[in-house]
Structures are given as structure tokens and as C-alpha cells.
Design a protein around this motif. Structure first.
Motif, short mmCIF file in Angstrom:
data_model
loop_
_atom_site.label_atom_id
_atom_site.label_comp_id
_atom_site.label_asym_id
_atom_site.label_seq_id
_atom_site.Cartn_x
_atom_site.Cartn_y
_atom_site.Cartn_z
N ILE A 109 0.79 -1.28 -0.03
CA ILE A 109 -0.10 -0.04 -0.03
C ILE A 109 0.89 1.13 0.06
N PRO A 110 0.39 2.31 -0.93
CA PRO A 110 1.30 3.54 -0.85
C PRO A 110 1.50 4.23 0.55
N GLU A 111 2.56 4.60 1.09
CA GLU A 111 2.57 5.38 2.27
C GLU A 111 1.62 6.57 2.35
N ILE A 112 1.30 7.26 1.38
CA ILE A 112 0.56 8.35 1.82
C ILE A 112 -1.07 7.85 2.04
N LEU A 113 -1.40 6.67 1.31
CA LEU A 113 -2.58 6.12 1.59
C LEU A 113 -2.61 5.59 2.98
N VAL A 114 -1.43 4.76 3.58
CA VAL A 114 -1.76 4.61 4.91
C VAL A 114 -1.87 5.65 5.86
N VAL A 115 -1.11 6.74 5.54
CA VAL A 115 -1.21 8.13 6.53
C VAL A 115 -2.88 8.42 6.38
N TYR A 116 -3.31 8.39 5.20
CA TYR A 116 -4.76 8.80 5.15
C TYR A 116 -5.71 7.96 6.02
N LEU A 117 -5.47 6.51 5.75
CA LEU A 117 -6.29 5.49 6.47
C LEU A 117 -6.19 5.59 8.03
N PHE A 118 -5.08 5.91 8.46
CA PHE A 118 -4.94 6.22 10.08
C PHE A 118 -5.53 7.44 10.36
N TYR A 119 -5.22 8.42 9.54
CA TYR A 119 -6.07 9.81 9.93
C TYR A 119 -7.34 9.48 9.98
N PHE A 120 -7.96 9.30 8.99
CA PHE A 120 -9.54 9.18 9.04
C PHE A 120 -10.11 7.94 9.63
N GLY A 121 -9.60 6.83 9.77
CA GLY A 121 -9.84 5.55 10.41
C GLY A 121 -9.66 5.90 11.91
N GLY A 122 -8.61 6.35 12.29
CA GLY A 122 -8.42 6.85 13.69
C GLY A 122 -9.34 7.96 14.45
N SER A 123 -9.57 8.82 13.46
CA SER A 123 -10.77 9.60 14.10
C SER A 123 -12.06 9.15 14.03
N LEU A 124 -12.48 8.39 13.46
CA LEU A 124 -13.68 7.68 13.27
C LEU A 124 -13.77 6.82 14.37
N ALA A 125 -12.78 6.21 14.70
CA ALA A 125 -12.77 5.09 15.67
C ALA A 125 -12.90 5.91 16.97
N LEU A 126 -11.88 6.95 17.33
CA LEU A 126 -12.30 7.60 18.52
C LEU A 126 -13.38 8.42 18.88
N THR A 127 -14.17 8.85 17.54
CA THR A 127 -15.34 9.60 17.98
C THR A 127 -16.35 8.56 18.15
N HIS A 128 -16.46 7.37 17.69
CA HIS A 128 -17.33 6.32 18.10
C HIS A 128 -17.14 5.98 19.29
N LEU A 129 -15.90 5.78 20.19
CA LEU A 129 -15.73 5.25 21.30
C LEU A 129 -16.23 6.50 22.28
N MET A 130 -15.84 7.80 21.99
CA MET A 130 -16.23 8.79 22.64
C MET A 130 -17.91 9.04 22.86
N HIS A 131 -18.41 8.65 21.73
CA HIS A 131 -19.92 8.71 21.52
C HIS A 131 -20.43 7.58 22.51
N LEU A 132 -19.94 6.60 22.49
CA LEU A 132 -20.25 5.36 23.40
C LEU A 132 -20.26 5.73 25.06
N ALA A 133 -19.16 6.39 25.12
CA ALA A 133 -18.65 6.96 26.51
C ALA A 133 -19.76 8.00 26.98
N GLY A 134 -20.48 8.76 25.99
CA GLY A 134 -21.34 9.80 26.37
C GLY A 134 -20.84 11.16 26.03
N PHE A 135 -19.79 11.24 25.29
CA PHE A 135 -19.28 12.63 25.11
C PHE A 135 -19.51 12.88 23.31
N PRO A 136 -20.40 13.85 23.01
CA PRO A 136 -20.92 14.04 21.71
C PRO A 136 -19.70 14.93 20.96
N GLY A 137 -19.82 14.93 19.74
CA GLY A 137 -19.06 15.82 19.07
C GLY A 137 -17.85 14.96 18.26
#
Length: 237
Positions: A70-98
């Protein structure tokens, strides 16, 4: 009248020299952290690929195949957007919106470190295969424990054989930090882009950035070659 080039890259009120040096320092720190992470995980990856278990070898092979393909730039994008979505989902489960996201530095170090690991895994694996089996058998015959054998026989010689390849991987990691500019990290390339946009002197600042990358790469390459020569003299004696 346009501002002279030496003034723009200097350290005066109109100069960008201080910001460029700080960005170069951040680039170097990101590269060191990424390479260190790749080294730790790469040793584990090499152990997987050298394991007697077919399933463990399969896991190691799958990992290196994916991250080397996988191209390195695509790995960076996947971790950037995927990490943000995963963290947001976890925070929503914990009761923190946004919306929540991890710092760009952490995401970049992890992404580049994992790519580096895939290449360092192969470097360590190839270096281990160069070891003389007789030395390992002799260590076992002398009653060495697995840890002592690894620490005193296997690890030093594996590092010695892997060092030339690791030097090339380090150079790649240093240059790959430029990809972190796309996720907002103000490293050397990003700072050069900001400066060139503010002064309308893109050739000047991108040229300075290229020079700084070259200087950092050459200095660190010299250090690696020095370590390599010292290890060669030690084993020669």
C-alpha cells in the motif's frame, strides 16, 4: 521592492529561519520516533516470520505484504480518518458528543512506523538467516538460556548484518515524514509551503527545505556508517 532572499530565510523580523529550523527539528523527532517504533515491532515481525508455526509465519507474511504493497500516503490517510472515526465512536459510546481526533504527530508516527516495520522485519529476518548456526548450537551446548543466547549472540550479530539495510530504511523514513504535511503537522515541508505562500517565493523555500532534508540525511547516514565500521572492527578482532 521585493525582500532579499537572505532576509527571508534569516532570523530577523521578516525572516522564516527560526520557524524552518523548528520544523526541521520536528521532522527529525517524527522520523526518530517512527523508526524506533518500526524497530521494536520489526523485531517482533521477524520473530513471527521465523517461527516454526505456519500460522505465525502466515501472520508475519500477511502484515509485510499489506504494508509494503500500500502506498505510504494512503496508509497515512487511512490512519488519520480511520483513527478519528474510531475515537469519535468510542467517545460517543462513553457519552461525549462531537467529533474527536488524535494529534497529527501521533497518527503520523504510528502510520510511518508501521510501514517502516514491514521493511525492518525483512531486514532483521535476512540478517538472522546469515548467522552461523554453529554459534547458536555452541551457546546452547554451553548452557546459555534463551534470553542470554539472544542478548549475547543472536541480537548483536543480527544488528551488525542488518545495519546497512536499516540505514537505507532510515533515509526512507526521514523523507516519508513529508507526507505528514497532508494531515496538518507543521513539519519541514508544511512550514516551507506556508512560508512560500506568504512570501510568494516557492522556489526559495522549497529549495531551503530540500537542502535541510539533504543535510539531515547525510549527517545521520554518516553516524550510521560510523557505527557500522565500529561494529565491523569489533567483530574483526
Amino acid at each position: 521592492m521585493s525582500t532579499p532572499a537572505f532576509t527571508l530565510i534569516g532570523f530577523g523580523p521578516e525572516g522564516w529561519g527560526r520557524l524552518l529550523l523548528l520544523a526541521a527539528g520536528l521532522t527529525l523527532v517524527a522520523a526518530v520516533c517512527s523508526f524506533a517504533l518500526g524497530s521494536l515491532l520489526g523485531a517482533a515481525g521477524a520473530a513471527l516470520k521465523l517461527a516454526s508455526s505456519r500460522s505465525l509465519r502466515g501472520v508475519g507474511t500477511f502484515y509485510t505484504t499489506v504494508f509494503r504493497g500500500i502506498p505510504e500516503i494512503l496508509v497515512v490517510y487511512l490512519f488519520y480518518f480511520g483513527g478519528s472515526l474510531a475515537l469519535t465512536h468510542l467517545m460517543h459510546l462513553a457519552g461525549f458528543p462531537g467529533f474527536f481526533s488524535l494529534p497529527s504527530f501521533i497518527i503520523g508516527v504510528v502510520a510511518i512506523g508501521l510501514v517502516s516495520e514491514a521493511y525492518q522485519t525483512e531486514a532483521y529476518r535476512s540478517a538472522y538467516l546469515r548467522l552461523e548456526r554453529g554459534q547458536i548450537e555452541a551457546g546452547k551446548a554451553c548452557g546459555m538460556s534463551s534470553f542470554v543466547l539472544l542478548w549475547r549472540v543472536i541480537a548483536p550479530q543480527t544488528l551488525r548484518f542488518a545495519l546497512p539495510a536499516l540505514g537505507n530504511i532510515w533515509q526512507s523514513v526521514l523523507k516519508e515524514t513529508a507526507l505528514l504535511s497532508i494531515i496538518g503537522l507543521v513539519e519541514l515541508l508544511r512550514q516551507s509551503t506556508i512560508a512560500s505562500g506568504a512570501t510568494r517565493q516557492p522556489l526559495l523555500f522549497y529549495g531551503v527545505a530540500a537542502l535541510l532534508y539533504l543535510v539531515m540525511g547525510q549527517i545521520t547516514a554518516l553516524d550510521i556508517r560510523t557505527v557500522e565500521k565500529r561494529l565491523a572492527r569489533c567483530w574483526g578482532r
